[in-house]
Motif scaffolding. Structure first.
Motif, PDB file in Angstrom:
ATOM      1  N   ASP A   1       0.815  -1.221   0.000  1.00  0.00           N
ATOM      2  CA  ASP A   1       0.000   0.000   0.000  1.00  0.00           C
ATOM      3  C   ASP A   1       0.842   1.263   0.000  1.00  0.00           C
ATOM      4  O   ASP A   1       0.318   2.363   0.177  1.00  0.00           O
ATOM      5  CB  ASP A   1      -0.950  -0.001   1.212  1.00  0.00           C
ATOM      6  N   GLY A   2       2.157   1.079  -0.187  1.00  0.00           N
ATOM      7  CA  GLY A   2       3.032   2.235  -0.216  1.00  0.00           C
ATOM      8  C   GLY A   2       3.471   2.727   1.140  1.00  0.00           C
ATOM      9  O   GLY A   2       4.238   3.689   1.226  1.00  0.00           O
ATOM     10  N   HIS A   3       2.978   2.066   2.170  1.00  0.00           N
ATOM     11  CA  HIS A   3       3.354   2.436   3.531  1.00  0.00           C
ATOM     12  C   HIS A   3       4.326   1.396   4.053  1.00  0.00           C
ATOM     13  O   HIS A   3       4.009   0.206   4.112  1.00  0.00           O
ATOM     14  CB  HIS A   3       2.115   2.484   4.429  1.00  0.00           C
ATOM     15  N   TYR A   4       5.509   1.880   4.432  1.00  0.00           N
ATOM     16  CA  TYR A   4       6.516   0.957   4.948  1.00  0.00           C
ATOM     17  C   TYR A   4       6.288   0.758   6.449  1.00  0.00           C
ATOM     18  O   TYR A   4       6.373   1.710   7.234  1.00  0.00           O
ATOM     19  CB  TYR A   4       7.921   1.488   4.646  1.00  0.00           C
ATOM     20  N   ASP A   5       6.001  -0.503   6.790  1.00  0.00           N
ATOM     21  CA  ASP A   5       5.561  -0.820   8.138  1.00  0.00           C
ATOM     22  C   ASP A   5       6.708  -1.054   9.107  1.00  0.00           C
ATOM     23  O   ASP A   5       6.554  -0.855  10.318  1.00  0.00           O
ATOM     24  CB  ASP A   5       4.685  -2.081   8.096  1.00  0.00           C
ATOM     25  N   TYR A   6       7.829  -1.522   8.602  1.00  0.00           N
ATOM     26  CA  TYR A   6       8.956  -1.870   9.462  1.00  0.00           C
ATOM     27  C   TYR A   6      10.231  -1.258   8.901  1.00  0.00           C
ATOM     28  O   TYR A   6      10.419  -1.201   7.677  1.00  0.00           O
ATOM     29  CB  TYR A   6       9.105  -3.389   9.577  1.00  0.00           C
ATOM     30  N   TRP A   7      11.101  -0.859   9.834  1.00  0.00           N
ATOM     31  CA  TRP A   7      12.349  -0.204   9.449  1.00  0.00           C
ATOM     32  C   TRP A   7      13.511  -0.803  10.224  1.00  0.00           C
ATOM     33  O   TRP A   7      13.369  -1.180  11.394  1.00  0.00           O
ATOM     34  CB  TRP A   7      12.284   1.292   9.765  1.00  0.00           C
ATOM     35  N   GLY A   8      14.672  -0.861   9.547  1.00  0.00           N
ATOM     36  CA  GLY A   8      15.882  -1.254  10.234  1.00  0.00           C
ATOM     37  C   GLY A   8      16.533  -0.063  10.910  1.00  0.00           C
ATOM     38  O   GLY A   8      16.121   1.083  10.709  1.00  0.00           O
ATOM     39  N   GLN A   9      17.563  -0.350  11.697  1.00  0.00           N
ATOM     40  CA  GLN A   9      18.251   0.701  12.447  1.00  0.00           C
ATOM     41  C   GLN A   9      19.149   1.554  11.562  1.00  0.00           C
ATOM     42  O   GLN A   9      19.468   2.696  11.912  1.00  0.00           O
ATOM     43  CB  GLN A   9      19.080   0.079  13.568  1.00  0.00           C
ATOM     44  N   GLY A  10      19.567   1.012  10.450  1.00  0.00           N
ATOM     45  CA  GLY A  10      20.393   1.771   9.528  1.00  0.00           C
ATOM     46  C   GLY A  10      21.861   1.401   9.598  1.00  0.00           C
ATOM     47  O   GLY A  10      22.353   0.884  10.606  1.00  0.00           O
ATOM     48  N   THR A  11      22.551   1.674   8.503  1.00  0.00           N
ATOM     49  CA  THR A  11      23.990   1.453   8.427  1.00  0.00           C
ATOM     50  C   THR A  11      24.618   2.667   7.743  1.00  0.00           C
ATOM     51  O   THR A  11      24.090   3.171   6.754  1.00  0.00           O
ATOM     52  CB  THR A  11      24.312   0.139   7.683  1.00  0.00           C
ATOM     53  N   GLN A  12      25.729   3.124   8.292  1.00  0.00           N
ATOM     54  CA  GLN A  12      26.372   4.343   7.782  1.00  0.00           C
ATOM     55  C   GLN A  12      27.207   4.043   6.546  1.00  0.00           C
ATOM     56  O   GLN A  12      28.012   3.095   6.540  1.00  0.00           O
ATOM     57  CB  GLN A  12      27.272   4.947   8.866  1.00  0.00           C
ATOM     58  N   VAL A  13      27.027   4.857   5.533  1.00  0.00           N
ATOM     59  CA  VAL A  13      27.856   4.813   4.337  1.00  0.00           C
ATOM     60  C   VAL A  13      28.518   6.179   4.197  1.00  0.00           C
ATOM     61  O   VAL A  13      27.834   7.205   4.155  1.00  0.00           O
ATOM     62  CB  VAL A  13      27.029   4.487   3.076  1.00  0.00           C
ATOM     63  N   THR A  14      29.833   6.183   4.146  1.00  0.00           N
ATOM     64  CA  THR A  14      30.582   7.416   3.994  1.00  0.00           C
ATOM     65  C   THR A  14      31.473   7.305   2.774  1.00  0.00           C
ATOM     66  O   THR A  14      32.263   6.356   2.666  1.00  0.00           O
ATOM     67  CB  THR A  14      31.439   7.700   5.236  1.00  0.00           C
ATOM     68  N   VAL A  15      31.325   8.246   1.865  1.00  0.00           N
ATOM     69  CA  VAL A  15      32.112   8.245   0.639  1.00  0.00           C
ATOM     70  C   VAL A  15      33.038   9.451   0.670  1.00  0.00           C
ATOM     71  O   VAL A  15      32.582  10.596   0.763  1.00  0.00           O
ATOM     72  CB  VAL A  15      31.215   8.290  -0.605  1.00  0.00           C
ATOM     73  N   SER A  16      34.317   9.185   0.613  1.00  0.00           N
ATOM     74  CA  SER A  16      35.308  10.256   0.650  1.00  0.00           C
ATOM     75  C   SER A  16      35.690  10.656  -0.766  1.00  0.00           C
ATOM     76  O   SER A  16      35.866   9.806  -1.641  1.00  0.00           O
ATOM     77  CB  SER A  16      36.552   9.806   1.420  1.00  0.00           C
ATOM     78  N   SER A  17      35.821  11.946  -0.974  1.00  0.00           N
ATOM     79  CA  SER A  17      36.146  12.443  -2.324  1.00  0.00           C
ATOM     80  C   SER A  17      37.641  12.678  -2.468  1.00  0.00           C
ATOM     81  O   SER A  17      38.402  12.591  -1.523  1.00  0.00           O
ATOM     82  CB  SER A  17      35.395  13.735  -2.583  1.00  0.00           C
TER      83      SER A  17
END
Length: 119
Positions: free
Chosen positions: A103-119
């Motif tokens: 239905d387009g509604h995200y019911d569950y979420w993870g805690q997340g993971t950091q992505v860092t891109v250095s230039s």
């Protein structure tokens, strides 16, 4: 209940690659769509990519189209985000999310993971 656990983030140079994983556990039988979102410091969370669990149809934000690939392993209840040609603007916390009913509604979420891109 559903639990989502992300892994695979880290520090990478611009132009490099990273692969994120999101393992789902719990009551996932009616999973319809799994998606990846990201949130950079001081910015709103934005959609990155999504995949329909049954058919494997994929959807991407314009900013990552052609560089990122979302895929899933139904047997492992895991979704992946292969990120190539990374740019500094890809730096963010990446979250996976699950839409159980399509239905387009995200019911569950993870805690997340950091992505860092250095230039």
């Amino acid at each position: 209940q559903v639990q989502l656990v992300e892994s695979g983030g880290g520090l990478e140079q611009a132009g490099g690659s990273l692969r994120l994983s999101c393992a789902a556990s719990g009551r996932t039988l009616s999973t319809y769509v799994m998606g990846w979102f990201r949130q950079a410091p001081g910015k709103e969370r934005e959609f990155v990519a999504a995949i329909t669990w049954s058919s494997g149809s994929t959807y991407y934000a314009d900013s990552v189209e052609g560089r990122f690939t979302i895929s899933r392993d139904n047997a492992k209840n895991t979704v992946y985000l292969q990120m190539n040609s990374l740019k500094s603007e890809d730096t963010a916390v990446y979250h996976c999310a699950l839409d159980k009913y399509g239905d387009g509604h995200y019911d569950y979420w993870g805690q997340g993971t950091q992505v860092t891109v250095s230039s």
